[in-house]
Design a protein around this motif. Structure first.
Motif, PDB file in Angstrom:
ATOM      1  N   ASN A   1      -3.795  10.197   3.022  1.00 18.09           N
ATOM      2  CA  ASN A   1      -4.558   9.183   2.303  1.00 18.09           C
ATOM      3  C   ASN A   1      -3.732   7.901   2.249  1.00 18.09           C
ATOM      4  OD1 ASN A   1      -6.711   8.060   0.924  1.00 18.09           O
ATOM      5  ND2 ASN A   1      -6.404   9.219  -0.953  1.00 18.09           N
ATOM      6  N   ILE A   2      -4.387   6.811   1.937  1.00 15.69           N
ATOM      7  CA  ILE A   2      -3.715   5.542   1.707  1.00 15.69           C
ATOM      8  C   ILE A   2      -4.251   4.982   0.401  1.00 15.69           C
ATOM      9  CG2 ILE A   2      -3.281   3.201   2.543  1.00 15.69           C
ATOM     10  CD1 ILE A   2      -3.828   4.277   5.395  1.00 15.69           C
ATOM     11  N   VAL A   3      -3.360   4.743  -0.551  1.00 15.56           N
ATOM     12  CA  VAL A   3      -3.739   4.134  -1.822  1.00 15.56           C
ATOM     13  C   VAL A   3      -3.539   2.635  -1.655  1.00 15.56           C
ATOM     14  CG1 VAL A   3      -3.266   4.004  -4.293  1.00 15.56           C
ATOM     15  CG2 VAL A   3      -3.044   6.200  -3.096  1.00 15.56           C
ATOM     16  N   PHE A   4      -4.640   1.904  -1.808  1.00 16.80           N
ATOM     17  CA  PHE A   4      -4.611   0.471  -1.561  1.00 16.80           C
ATOM     18  C   PHE A   4      -4.131  -0.308  -2.769  1.00 16.80           C
ATOM     19  CE2 PHE A   4      -8.128   1.800   1.405  1.00 16.80           C
ATOM     20  CZ  PHE A   4      -7.366   1.668   2.559  1.00 16.80           C
ATOM     21  N   ASP A   5      -3.562  -1.454  -2.488  1.00 14.09           N
ATOM     22  CA  ASP A   5      -3.126  -2.400  -3.514  1.00 14.09           C
ATOM     23  C   ASP A   5      -4.372  -2.952  -4.221  1.00 14.09           C
ATOM     24  OD1 ASP A   5      -2.215  -5.160  -4.544  1.00 14.09           O
ATOM     25  OD2 ASP A   5      -0.340  -4.250  -3.874  1.00 14.09           O
ATOM     26  N   THR A   6      -4.176  -3.563  -5.363  1.00 14.54           N
ATOM     27  CA  THR A   6      -5.309  -4.079  -6.144  1.00 14.54           C
ATOM     28  C   THR A   6      -5.965  -5.295  -5.513  1.00 14.54           C
ATOM     29  OG1 THR A   6      -3.753  -5.362  -7.480  1.00 14.54           O
ATOM     30  CG2 THR A   6      -4.427  -3.209  -8.337  1.00 14.54           C
ATOM     31  N   ILE A   7      -5.379  -5.891  -4.464  1.00 16.23           N
ATOM     32  CA  ILE A   7      -6.023  -7.050  -3.827  1.00 16.23           C
ATOM     33  C   ILE A   7      -7.257  -6.634  -3.036  1.00 16.23           C
ATOM     34  CG2 ILE A   7      -3.881  -8.355  -3.651  1.00 16.23           C
ATOM     35  CD1 ILE A   7      -3.980  -7.760  -0.601  1.00 16.23           C
TER      36      ILE A   7
ATOM     37  N   ASP B   1       0.860  -1.186   0.000  1.00 14.88           N
ATOM     38  CA  ASP B   1       0.000   0.000   0.000  1.00 14.88           C
ATOM     39  C   ASP B   1       0.892   1.230   0.000  1.00 14.88           C
ATOM     40  OD1 ASP B   1      -2.221  -1.643   0.190  1.00 14.88           O
ATOM     41  OD2 ASP B   1      -2.521  -1.297   2.332  1.00 14.88           O
ATOM     42  N   LYS B   2       0.364   2.330  -0.509  1.00 18.02           N
ATOM     43  CA  LYS B   2       1.115   3.587  -0.537  1.00 18.02           C
ATOM     44  C   LYS B   2       0.425   4.597   0.379  1.00 18.02           C
ATOM     45  CE  LYS B   2       2.848   5.159  -4.337  1.00 18.02           C
ATOM     46  NZ  LYS B   2       3.039   5.748  -5.672  1.00 18.02           N
ATOM     47  N   ILE B   3       1.153   5.063   1.367  1.00 17.99           N
ATOM     48  CA  ILE B   3       0.629   6.056   2.299  1.00 17.99           C
ATOM     49  C   ILE B   3       1.114   7.427   1.847  1.00 17.99           C
ATOM     50  CG2 ILE B   3       0.561   6.834   4.691  1.00 17.99           C
ATOM     51  CD1 ILE B   3       1.153   3.954   5.510  1.00 17.99           C
ATOM     52  N   HIS B   4       0.168   8.343   1.687  1.00 16.44           N
ATOM     53  CA  HIS B   4       0.502   9.712   1.285  1.00 16.44           C
ATOM     54  C   HIS B   4       0.433  10.612   2.522  1.00 16.44           C
ATOM     55  CE1 HIS B   4       0.951  13.113  -1.411  1.00 16.44           C
ATOM     56  NE2 HIS B   4      -0.021  13.703  -0.746  1.00 16.44           N
ATOM     57  N   LEU B   5       1.535  11.286   2.818  1.00 20.47           N
ATOM     58  CA  LEU B   5       1.602  12.197   3.959  1.00 20.47           C
ATOM     59  C   LEU B   5       1.860  13.610   3.460  1.00 20.47           C
ATOM     60  CD1 LEU B   5       3.366   9.398   4.862  1.00 20.47           C
ATOM     61  CD2 LEU B   5       3.088  10.548   7.030  1.00 20.47           C
ATOM     62  N   ILE B   6       1.427  14.577   4.244  1.00 20.83           N
ATOM     63  CA  ILE B   6       1.717  15.977   3.943  1.00 20.83           C
ATOM     64  C   ILE B   6       2.332  16.640   5.174  1.00 20.83           C
ATOM     65  CG2 ILE B   6      -0.044  16.236   2.151  1.00 20.83           C
ATOM     66  CD1 ILE B   6      -1.835  17.588   4.247  1.00 20.83           C
ATOM     67  N   ASN B   7       3.120  17.656   4.912  1.00 21.48           N
ATOM     68  CA  ASN B   7       3.712  18.471   5.969  1.00 21.48           C
ATOM     69  C   ASN B   7       3.463  19.926   5.574  1.00 21.48           C
ATOM     70  OD1 ASN B   7       5.148  19.649   8.001  1.00 21.48           O
ATOM     71  ND2 ASN B   7       7.094  18.661   7.525  1.00 21.48           N
ATOM     72  N   ALA B   8       2.247  20.385   5.806  1.00 18.83           N
ATOM     73  CA  ALA B   8       1.840  21.728   5.395  1.00 18.83           C
ATOM     74  C   ALA B   8       2.442  22.766   6.330  1.00 18.83           C
ATOM     75  CB  ALA B   8       0.323  21.839   5.391  1.00 18.83           C
ATOM     76  N   PHE B   9       3.122  23.721   5.748  1.00 18.68           N
ATOM     77  CA  PHE B   9       3.699  24.840   6.501  1.00 18.68           C
ATOM     78  C   PHE B   9       4.577  24.357   7.654  1.00 18.68           C
ATOM     79  CE2 PHE B   9      -0.500  26.257   4.944  1.00 18.68           C
ATOM     80  CZ  PHE B   9      -0.065  27.190   4.019  1.00 18.68           C
TER      81      PHE B   9
END
Length: 191
Positions: free
Chosen positions: A163-169, A147-155
């Motif tokens: 968000n978390i982009v899930f695998d195709t399973i 899975d791909k976890i998307h993180l942000i560090n705003a300011f």
């Protein structure tokens, strides 16, 4: 002589501008790993924690926290509706399975495979994509996915999971889309 000083001045200006570009530091990697580990330590094995604890402000982005809160509220409202219903055998809309990974059954182990940090303009600051490899070994053959976890560090406010982009399973594209579909369905059912 004036031309030499002018040339050196221009070179110095360009060199100093290049040095001022922000670079991801090793401390960013450590902070990102800490957030990923906190997510899977607190919420990795079951969805009960999502109902029994307030959503922490320092783990999720404001946008994801708002969606999580709305989904939890919709679920709790449906649970109360079913309790008061003339049909108590109805199943309420609840979160089941592992909410923050692709596989419904969850995982037995995980490891961070890579961290890619880049600059972001929306929101202003930095963003990171973290590839996390999961393993579920309670079945044969064992299941492995990423899975791909998307993180942000705003300011520079600190890293937050956005968000978390899930695998195709899995049966959902990503966490936000899945939660928004849940909220929409709950609203339709409770009209």
């Amino acid at each position: 002589m004036k031309k030499l000083f002018l040339f050196l001045g221009v070179v110095l200006i360009f060199a100093s501008c290049k040095k001022n570009e922000p670079k991801p530091s090793l401390s960013s990697d450590a902070a990102i790993k800490e957030k990923v580990n906190a997510l899977y330590t607190q919420y990795g094995k079951s969805t009960e924690a999502i109902y029994n604890q307030p959503i922490p402000d320092n783990l999720f982005s404001q946008d994801l926290k708002k969606i999580l809160d709305e989904a939890i509220h919709a679920s709790k409202a449906d649970i109360e509706k079913v309790k008061k219903s003339d049909h108590p055998d109805e199943k309420p809309l609840i979160f089941e399975g592992a909410m923050f990974s692709s596989l419904y059954e969850g995982f037995t182990s995980y490891k961070i495979k890579s961290i890619n940090i880049s600059e972001s303009t929306e929101p202003l600051g930095s963003q990171a994509d973290v590839n996390v490899e999961f393993e579920y070994s309670h079945s044969s053959p064992k299941v492995i996915w990423t899975d791909k976890i998307h993180l942000i560090n705003a300011f520079d406010a600190g890293w937050r999971i956005d968000n978390i982009v899930f695998d195709t399973i899995g049966n959902s594209k990503d966490l936000k889309t899945g939660l928004q579909s849940f909220i929409k369905y709950a609203k339709e059912q409770n009209k």
